[in-house]
Design an enzyme around this catalytic site. Sequence first.
Site, PDB file in Angstrom:
ATOM      1  N   SER A  90      -3.892  -5.005   4.657  1.00  0.00           N
ATOM      2  CA  SER A  90      -3.473  -5.146   6.209  1.00  0.00           C
ATOM      3  C   SER A  90      -2.703  -6.386   6.292  1.00  0.00           C
ATOM      4  O   SER A  90      -2.770  -7.020   5.969  1.00  0.00           O
ATOM      5  CB  SER A  90      -4.831  -5.933   6.643  1.00  0.00           C
ATOM      6  OG  SER A  90      -5.388  -6.160   7.548  1.00  0.00           O
ATOM      7  N   TYR A 109     -11.311 -11.858   5.674  1.00  0.00           N
ATOM      8  CA  TYR A 109     -10.632 -10.247   5.538  1.00  0.00           C
ATOM      9  C   TYR A 109      -9.314 -10.689   5.132  1.00  0.00           C
ATOM     10  O   TYR A 109      -8.683 -10.130   4.609  1.00  0.00           O
ATOM     11  CB  TYR A 109     -10.841  -9.757   6.021  1.00  0.00           C
ATOM     12  CG  TYR A 109     -10.752  -8.304   6.628  1.00  0.00           C
ATOM     13  CD1 TYR A 109     -10.923  -7.445   6.024  1.00  0.00           C
ATOM     14  CD2 TYR A 109      -9.230  -8.032   7.271  1.00  0.00           C
ATOM     15  CE1 TYR A 109     -10.776  -6.563   5.094  1.00  0.00           C
ATOM     16  CE2 TYR A 109      -8.934  -6.610   6.809  1.00  0.00           C
ATOM     17  CZ  TYR A 109      -9.561  -5.604   6.194  1.00  0.00           C
ATOM     18  OH  TYR A 109      -8.845  -4.361   6.057  1.00  0.00           O
TER      19      TYR A 109
END
Length: 243
Positions: free
Chosen positions: A141, A154
């Site tokens: 990501s 995250y």
Amino acid sequence: MTEKRIVVVTGASRGIGYEAALALGRAGWHVVAVARTQGGLEELDDAIRDAGGSASLVPLDLADPARIDEVGAALNQRFGRIDALLGNAGLLGGLAPVGHIDPKKWDQAFAVNVTANYRLIRSLDPLLRQSPAGRCLFLSSAAAWKGAPFWGLYAASKAALNALVMAYAEEVRNFGIAVNLLNPGPLRTRMRAQAMPGEDPDTLATPADLAPHIVSILEASDGRTGALYDYPTLSWMKLQPPQ
């Protein structure tokens, strides 16, 4: 033993994992579909078979590392090899200031986003070495390098995954195994909806749009390894600084 190429896909019951597994099945791969949701796996199995493909279903909670080892042993006994691994499963873990991240959510996110992928590599590496052209692709990501506020959990888990995968890529470079990362960018997924509840999903690309790119990367004959494919820009990038 199947003559088809064999791919293990985690998080295969919905979203990116589902569409990638379906596309791989259509492309002639035998799909070993891993997910927690039995019903979602059965729907995927039906869709792959309707498309003329084949699949094996593995209901599994990736937070259970001992079960991951069992999967590796079972695949070794049944097939003697695998040809690709798509490490897709992941958790958002919620958005919060770093000082307010819930310790339980931290442990859960790292268990799925990092530790499970390490255990998959540990379990499946001997099987990948039996393939004439092993391929691994793990979902990263842009959060890992953007430093966006409230995305610390995250981002940290994906940064850790990036480091793990890049190290593995170098370790197996001379064994014919290509290992890469994929940044899917903003897609119309359940995780994206959790993170951006006010966003119009109709403005986003879908997992089905991304799936052919995943198939292409896993089938690539050029042996590219140790890089990240950035889907929003349709380009490859290196994560390491120049030597």
